[in-house]
Write an enzyme that holds these catalytic residues in place. Structure first.
Site, mmCIF file in Angstrom:
data_model
loop_
_atom_site.group_PDB
_atom_site.id
_atom_site.type_symbol
_atom_site.label_atom_id
_atom_site.label_comp_id
_atom_site.label_asym_id
_atom_site.label_seq_id
_atom_site.Cartn_x
_atom_site.Cartn_y
_atom_site.Cartn_z
ATOM 1 N N ASP A 29 -8.521 7.231 -3.546
ATOM 2 C CA ASP A 29 -8.109 6.229 -2.428
ATOM 3 C C ASP A 29 -9.482 5.542 -1.922
ATOM 4 O O ASP A 29 -10.580 6.143 -1.745
ATOM 5 C CB ASP A 29 -7.599 6.687 -1.282
ATOM 6 N N ASN A 86 4.390 7.974 1.509
ATOM 7 C CA ASN A 86 5.041 6.928 2.557
ATOM 8 C C ASN A 86 6.160 6.416 2.271
ATOM 9 O O ASN A 86 5.819 5.675 1.097
ATOM 10 C CB ASN A 86 3.878 6.369 3.066
ATOM 11 N N GLU A 94 1.962 0.821 2.794
ATOM 12 C CA GLU A 94 1.326 -0.508 2.748
ATOM 13 C C GLU A 94 1.354 -1.133 1.393
ATOM 14 O O GLU A 94 1.162 -2.376 1.277
ATOM 15 C CB GLU A 94 -0.136 -0.238 3.113
ATOM 16 N N HIS A 99 3.509 5.917 -4.502
ATOM 17 C CA HIS A 99 2.478 6.834 -4.939
ATOM 18 C C HIS A 99 2.331 8.030 -4.055
ATOM 19 O O HIS A 99 3.039 7.980 -2.935
ATOM 20 C CB HIS A 99 1.025 6.204 -4.687
ATOM 21 N N HIS A 101 -0.033 10.800 -2.183
ATOM 22 C CA HIS A 101 -1.291 10.990 -1.471
ATOM 23 C C HIS A 101 -1.658 12.322 -1.714
ATOM 24 O O HIS A 101 -0.742 13.312 -1.253
ATOM 25 C CB HIS A 101 -1.405 10.684 -0.081
HETATM 26 P P1 AMP Z 1 0.306 3.703 1.709
HETATM 27 O O1 AMP Z 1 0.004 3.415 3.112
HETATM 28 O O2 AMP Z 1 1.028 5.098 1.487
HETATM 29 O O3 AMP Z 1 0.981 2.503 0.947
HETATM 30 O O4 AMP Z 1 -1.243 3.895 1.172
HETATM 31 C C1 AMP Z 1 -1.818 3.143 0.521
HETATM 32 C C2 AMP Z 1 -3.193 3.449 0.232
HETATM 33 O O5 AMP Z 1 -3.571 2.771 -0.745
HETATM 34 C C3 AMP Z 1 -4.208 3.450 1.381
HETATM 35 O O6 AMP Z 1 -4.373 4.669 1.666
HETATM 36 C C4 AMP Z 1 -5.289 2.555 0.851
HETATM 37 O O7 AMP Z 1 -6.490 3.065 1.403
HETATM 38 C C5 AMP Z 1 -4.939 2.764 -0.776
HETATM 39 N N1 AMP Z 1 -5.669 1.609 -1.548
HETATM 40 C C6 AMP Z 1 -5.130 0.270 -1.265
HETATM 41 N N2 AMP Z 1 -5.943 -0.534 -2.360
HETATM 42 C C7 AMP Z 1 -6.649 0.365 -2.957
HETATM 43 C C8 AMP Z 1 -7.675 0.337 -4.122
HETATM 44 N N3 AMP Z 1 -7.746 -1.071 -4.633
HETATM 45 N N4 AMP Z 1 -7.831 1.282 -4.684
HETATM 46 C C9 AMP Z 1 -7.756 2.341 -4.202
HETATM 47 N N5 AMP Z 1 -6.877 2.739 -3.024
HETATM 48 C C10 AMP Z 1 -6.402 1.680 -2.564
#
Ligand code: AMP
Length: 114
Positions: A29, A86, A94, A99, A101
């Site tokens: 991440d 999430n 987001e 995905h 975590h």
């Molecule tokens: P979520 O809130 O479950 O959608 O988590 C999205 C995650 O993706 C967050 O923890 C971000 O920090 C991570 N993220 C977003 N863009 C990138 C990227 N380019 N490379 C790695 N992680 C990312």
């Protein structure tokens, strides 16, 4: 709608990839919330858990097993870790490419804020 994760999977955008096969890609991440914070992502574009179908059962199970393997490789299997998916607004999603975590490397505290 494709997201940045599809570009990472296709290696069009750089990421710290720790594992990839024909079904999933795992990478660190970019904004880690714990000493180990790795995302396990299906190569197939599934926007949210709500969009998963019985056809996806195999890849969803594979994501869990890959997460457990990565936890072993990062020496957090015994100390413990948390796996989170999430979904949508209340889940805090987001990036709309499903995905998982993998979080660990310190005590993670309560599962959710009360
Ligand atoms: P979520 O809130 O479950 O959608 O988590 C999205 C995650 O993706 C967050 O923890 C971000 O920090 C991570 N993220 C977003 N863009 C990138 C990227 N380019 N490379 C790695 N992680 C990312």
């Amino acid at each position: 709608m494709s997201t940045i994760f599809s570009k990472i999977i296709a290696r069009e955008v750089p990421a710290n990839i720790v594992y990839q096969d024909d079904r999933v890609t795992a990478f660190h991440d970019i904004n880690p919330a714990a000493p180990v914070h790795i995302l396990i992502v299906p190569n197939k574009e599934i926007p949210t858990m709500n969009d998963a179908t019985p056809e996806d059962e195999g890849v969803l199970g594979h994501m869990l097993l890959v997460a457990a393997q990565i936890a072993r490789e990062h020496n957090i299997a015994e100390s413990g870790y948390r796996l989170i998916i999430n979904t949508n607004a209340d889940g805090g999603q987001e990036v709309f490419h499903l995905h998982l975590h993998l979080l660990g490397g310190r005590p993670l505290g309560p599962m959710v804020q009360r």
